[in-house]
Enzyme design. Structure first.
Site, short mmCIF file in Angstrom:
data_model
loop_
_atom_site.label_atom_id
_atom_site.label_comp_id
_atom_site.label_asym_id
_atom_site.label_seq_id
_atom_site.Cartn_x
_atom_site.Cartn_y
_atom_site.Cartn_z
N TYR A 144 0.85 -1.19 0.00
CA TYR A 144 0.00 0.00 0.00
C TYR A 144 0.88 1.24 0.00
O TYR A 144 1.83 1.33 0.78
CB TYR A 144 -0.91 0.00 1.24
CG TYR A 144 -1.80 1.22 1.34
CD1 TYR A 144 -2.86 1.42 0.46
CD2 TYR A 144 -1.59 2.18 2.33
CE1 TYR A 144 -3.69 2.53 0.57
CE2 TYR A 144 -2.41 3.30 2.44
CZ TYR A 144 -3.46 3.47 1.55
OH TYR A 144 -4.27 4.58 1.67
N ASP A 239 9.33 2.93 -0.04
CA ASP A 239 8.26 3.59 0.71
C ASP A 239 8.44 3.20 2.17
O ASP A 239 8.04 2.13 2.60
CB ASP A 239 6.89 3.15 0.17
CG ASP A 239 5.75 3.85 0.90
OD1 ASP A 239 6.04 4.55 1.90
OD2 ASP A 239 4.59 3.69 0.48
N LYS A 267 4.21 9.00 9.04
CA LYS A 267 3.95 8.41 10.36
C LYS A 267 4.94 8.90 11.42
O LYS A 267 4.78 10.03 11.89
CB LYS A 267 3.87 6.89 10.23
CG LYS A 267 2.70 6.54 9.27
CD LYS A 267 2.28 5.12 9.12
CE LYS A 267 0.98 5.07 8.32
NZ LYS A 267 1.00 4.25 7.13
C1 LIG Z 1 0.35 4.76 5.74
C2 LIG Z 1 1.12 4.52 4.49
C3 LIG Z 1 1.01 5.38 3.39
C4 LIG Z 1 0.02 6.50 3.33
O1 LIG Z 1 0.24 7.48 4.28
P1 LIG Z 1 -0.97 8.45 4.68
O2 LIG Z 1 -0.33 9.41 5.63
O3 LIG Z 1 -2.02 7.58 5.28
O4 LIG Z 1 -1.43 9.10 3.44
C5 LIG Z 1 1.85 5.16 2.31
N1 LIG Z 1 2.73 4.15 2.31
C6 LIG Z 1 2.84 3.29 3.34
C7 LIG Z 1 3.86 2.19 3.28
C8 LIG Z 1 2.03 3.43 4.45
O5 LIG Z 1 2.10 2.55 5.45
#
Ligand SMILES: *Cc1c(COP(=O)(O)O)cnc(C)c1O
Length: 421
Positions: A144, A239, A267
Site C-alpha cells: 500500500y 516507501d 507516520k
Molecule cells: C500509511 C502509508 C502510506 C500512506 O500514508 P498516509 O499518511 O495515510 O497518506 C503510504 N505508504 C505506506 C507504506 C504506508 O504505510
C-alpha cells in the site's frame, strides 16, 4: 464491555460521514462490530468514550513510537502553537527537520516536506517520472502506498480488508502505466523489465511490507531490486512511511543495508501530526519545482507545528538510541507468546502480524490463505481483555517505547489464552 456511548456516537457518525469514519481502516466492519470512539490516549493506553481502557498496539497505525502524548513532543507542539499555527513562508524548523532526516538516511541528500504519506509517494513517483522521462511504474501486489490514483491497484491495508482489488473512480488511462509484480519474487520483476526495458520510471516497494500484514523481504530480494533498477536506469523508491524510524533510526535501508534512490517517510517522522517527506539523490530532487520542471506544492507543507512535533520525535530518538533494542526485546516476547498459542507470526523489529494459516506467509497470495474469521475472533478476544490490536488481518501490530514490561507480560498472557479458544 460497555459500549453504549460509542454506539450512540456511531449512529451520529454514519449519518454525516461515509461509514462513520474518515479512513476505512477504522470502521471495524470486517470484524462485525461498530468502532470504538476514543476519548483520550496516554503512553501505551487508549481510553474510549465509555471509559474502557486498552493497551494499544495500533499506535495510530505507526506514528506513536514513544506512545501517546509523549511529554517532550506535546511540549514542543504547545510552544510552536504560541508562535503561530502556519506561516505559508520559510522558517528555521523546516531546515532543522530536513537536516535531521538527511543525517539519519545517507541515501537522502535533499528532502521535501509534505502533509501525508499519500502525498509523499505521489510526489516521489512524479519526480521519478520527471527525472527519467518514462511513464511506467512497478508496484507489488499487497503493498500500500497511499490513495493516489496510479497506486490504487492491487493495494494492501483497507483495500485488502474490504476486498477491493482496484478502486472505482480511477480511469484506466491513469493506471495503464502501473505494472504489478509479486513481492519476494525476483522473476516477476525481471520479466517486466524485459518486456519494457526503456519505459519503466521506477520500482516502488515497502522494503518490509506491512500493509498486507507484516511480510519481511526474503534474503536477496531488496539487493536484487537495487541491482535491476540500476541496470535499466530506473529509480528505486523505498516507501518507508511505516518502516522509517521504526526498524531503525535509518529505517529499513539501514536495517537491511540496501539504499534507495528516493525514500518516502511519514507516520513517525511527524510525531503524530500530519507531516511526511520524500527525498533522495540530489540530481533527482533537483527536478522538483522551483529548481526543476516537476511541480509539487503545499499550503501547509512544512507547517511549523507539525515540524516541531517531528523535530521533537527525532531528537528523542537521537537521545535514546537504545529504544530499538528494547522494542526488539519486547516484540520478541509477544512473538513467543503468539507461537506458544499456536499461531503463525511474521515479525520484523516492532512490527508483527499473527496469521491463521499453515502456509509460510511470504507474499500477497499466501497472506490471503489466512483464515479471516479466526483473525476476527482473535481480535474480539483481545479487545474484550483490554488489548486494542488492528481490526484487520492485513495490518501490523505496533509496539512502542511506552509499553512497559508488565504490560507486555499481561498482553502475552491474554494472547496465550486466545490460543486455547
Ligand atoms: C500509511 C502509508 C502510506 C500512506 O500514508 P498516509 O499518511 O495515510 O497518506 C503510504 N505508504 C505506506 C507504506 C504506508 O504505510
Amino acid at each position: 464491555m460497555h459500549t453504549a456511548t460509542s454506539d450512540r456516537l456511531y449512529q451520529r457518525a454514519v449519518n454525516c460521514m461515509p461509514g462513520g469514519v474518515n479512513s476505512p481502516v477504522r470502521a471495524f466492519r470486517n470484524v462485525g462490530r461498530t468502532p470504538l470512539f476514543i476519548d483520550h490516549a496516554n503512553g501505551s493506553h487508549l481510553y474510549d468514550a465509555d471509559g474502557n481502557e486498552f493497551i494499544d498496539y495500533v499506535c495510530s497505525w505507526g506514528p506513536d513510537i514513544f506512545g501517546h502524548a509523549y511529554p517532550p513532543i506535546v511540549e514542543a507542539v504547545r510552544k510552536a502553537c504560541e508562535k503561530g499555527l502556519t506561516f505559508g513562508a520559510c522558517h528555521e524548523g523546516e531546515i532543522i527537520l530536513a537536516e535531521k532526516i538527511i543525517s539519519h538516511f545517507p541515501s537522502i541528500e535533499m528532502v521535501r516536506l509534505v502533509n501525508s504519506g499519500t502525498e509523499a509517494v505521489m510526489s516521489a513517483v512524479r519526480a521519478a517520472r520527471g527525472f527519467t522521462g518514462r511513464n511506467k511504474i512497478i508496484k507489488f501486489e499487497g503493498c500500500y502506498h497511499g490513495h493516489s490514483d496510479a497506486l490504487l491497484v492491487k493495494g494492501g491495508s483497507g483495500l485488502l480488508t474490504n476486498a477491493i482489488p482496484d478502486s472505482a473512480g480511477i480511469p484506466e488511462s491513469v493506471t495503464q502505466h502501473t505494472l504489478i509484480a509479486r513481492y519476494n519474487d525476483n522473476k516477476s520483476v525481471s520479466d517486466l523489465f524485459e518486456a519494457y526495458p526503456d519505459s519503466i520510471a521506477c520500482v516502488i516497494v515497502e522494503p518490509c511490507a506491512a500493509n498486507m500484514g507484516v511480510v519481511p523481504p526474503q534474503e536477496g530480494f531488496l539487493p536484487f531490486l537495487r541491482e535491476i533498477t540500476k541496470k535499466y536506469g530506473a529509480v528505486l523508491i523505498f516507501d518507508e512511511v511505516i518502516t522509517g524510524f521504526r526498524l531503525s533510526d535509518g529505517g529499513a535501508q539501514k536495517y537491511y543495508g540496501v539504499d534507495a534512490d528516493l525514500t518516502t517517510l511519514g507516520k513517525i517522522v511527524g510525531g503524530g501530526m500530519p507531516l511526511a517527506a520524500y527525498g533522495g539523490r540530489r540530481e533527482i530532487m533537483a527536478c522538483i519545482s522551483p529548481v526543476g520542471a516537476v511541480y509539487q506544492a503545499g499550503t501547509l507543507s512544512g507547517n511549523p507545528v507539525a515540524v516541531a512535533a517531528g523535530i521533537a520525535t527525532l531528537t528523542a530518538i537521537e537521545q535514546q538510541p537504545e529504544i530499538y533494542a528494547e522494542l526488539e526485546k519486547r516484540s520478541a516476547k509477544l512473538e513467543t507468546a503468539m507461537r506458544k498459542a499456536g499461531f503463525q507470526v511474521n515479525r520484523e523489529g516492532s512490527l508483527l502480524t499473527t496469521f491463521f494459516t499453515d502456509k509460510a506467509v511470504t507474499n500477497y497470495e499466501t497472506v490471503c490463505t489466512s483464515d479471516r474469521e479466526q483473525y476476527a475472533a482473535y481480535f474480539q478476544f483481545l479487545l474484550e481483555h483490554g488489548i486494542y490490536a488492528a481490526p484487520s488481518q492485513f495490518e501490523a501490530m505496533f509496539v512502542s517505547a511506552a509499553h512497559s514490561d508488565a504490560e507486555i507480560d499481561a498482553t502475552c498472557e491474554v494472547i496465550e489464552r486466545a490460543g486455547k479458544l
